[in-house]
Each structure stands twice: as structure tokens, then as C-alpha cells.
Design an enzyme around this catalytic site. Structure first.
Site, PDB file in Angstrom:
ATOM      1  N   ILE A  60       0.837  -1.193   0.000  1.00  0.00           N
ATOM      2  CA  ILE A  60       0.000   0.000   0.000  1.00  0.00           C
ATOM      3  C   ILE A  60       0.874   1.246   0.000  1.00  0.00           C
ATOM      4  O   ILE A  60       1.915   1.277   0.669  1.00  0.00           O
ATOM      5  CB  ILE A  60      -0.888   0.021   1.274  1.00  0.00           C
ATOM      6  CG1 ILE A  60      -1.724  -1.253   1.367  1.00  0.00           C
ATOM      7  CG2 ILE A  60      -1.761   1.268   1.324  1.00  0.00           C
ATOM      8  CD1 ILE A  60      -2.344  -1.481   2.738  1.00  0.00           C
ATOM      9  N   CYS A  61       0.457   2.268  -0.724  1.00  0.00           N
ATOM     10  CA  CYS A  61       1.110   3.578  -0.653  1.00  0.00           C
ATOM     11  C   CYS A  61       0.007   4.636  -0.673  1.00  0.00           C
ATOM     12  O   CYS A  61      -1.122   4.361  -0.287  1.00  0.00           O
ATOM     13  CB  CYS A  61       2.122   3.755  -1.786  1.00  0.00           C
ATOM     14  SG  CYS A  61       1.398   3.822  -3.439  1.00  0.00           S
ATOM     15  N   ALA A  62       0.317   5.821  -1.150  1.00  0.00           N
ATOM     16  CA  ALA A  62      -0.687   6.879  -1.194  1.00  0.00           C
ATOM     17  C   ALA A  62      -1.698   6.659  -2.314  1.00  0.00           C
ATOM     18  O   ALA A  62      -2.899   6.819  -2.120  1.00  0.00           O
ATOM     19  CB  ALA A  62      -0.019   8.240  -1.349  1.00  0.00           C
TER      20      ALA A  62
END
Length: 105
Positions: A60-62
Site C-alpha cells: 500500500i502507498c498513497a
């Protein structure tokens, strides 16, 4: 090896199955708000900490860009079953889902 793009509406099934949630944003971004249960492992530290990412993890990231980079890197190292969350934390938040702040998953 390859990885799978996972859409926000598909995240519940891997979470219920016990998939590790790995947030690859930097520490300050993670502390500001992350998906509950996600642990922080910044993309910048991934090459030296890749053993901490189990097969079948959701990265997961932004927005989905850095998580795709992380998934591609780890898949090339032979890590199986990885998923990259498209839309990332920003998409999660746009859907009105809760975020956790601070250092704890």
C-alpha cells in the site's frame, strides 16, 4: 514472477484471509494516517528489509504508484502472490473508510 493489482473493493477478502498489509510510504506519511492493520516498511528501505515482506502481502502507498514499484521489485526477487492496492490510502480515505494515526498498525 508477477503481482496482482488489487482494487479497494477487493481488499476485504485478503484482509480476512490474514494477508499482511505493508505500507511502503515514508514514516511521516504513515504516521499521519494509514489503513488499520498496515505496518510501515518505507520503499526507500525495501532492498535491505525485503525479507520482512511475506508472500501474499498487500502493498500500500498513497495512490498505488510506489506500491506497484515495490511489488514489481519483490516479484522479481521471487516473492509469490503479492498484491498492490490501486488507489492506495488516498482512495481508502475518499471512500470514507477510517485511518489509524501514529506508529502502530
Amino acid at each position: 514472477m508477477t503481482y496482482t493489482d488489487l482494487f479497494l473493493n477487493e481488499l476485504d477478502a485478503p484482509r480476512r484471509a490474514g494477508a499482511a498489509l505493508i505500507d511502503v510510504r515514508e514514516d511521516d506519511e504513515y504516521r499521519a494516517g494509514h489503513i488499520p492493520g498496515a505496518v510501515n516498511l518505507p520503499l526507500s528501505e525495501l532492498p535491505s528489509r525485503e525479507a520482512e515482506v511475506p508472500g501474499g502481502a498487500v502493498l500500500i502507498c498513497a495512490s498505488g504508484n510506489r506500491s506497484s514499484q515495490a511489488a514489481a521489485y519483490l516479484a522479481a526477487q521471487g516473492r509469490p502472490g503479492l498484491m498492490s492496492l490501486m488507489g492506495g490510502t488516498a482512495g481508502w480515505q475518499r471512500e470514507g473508510r477510517p485511518l489509524t494515526t501514529g506508529d502502530r498498525p
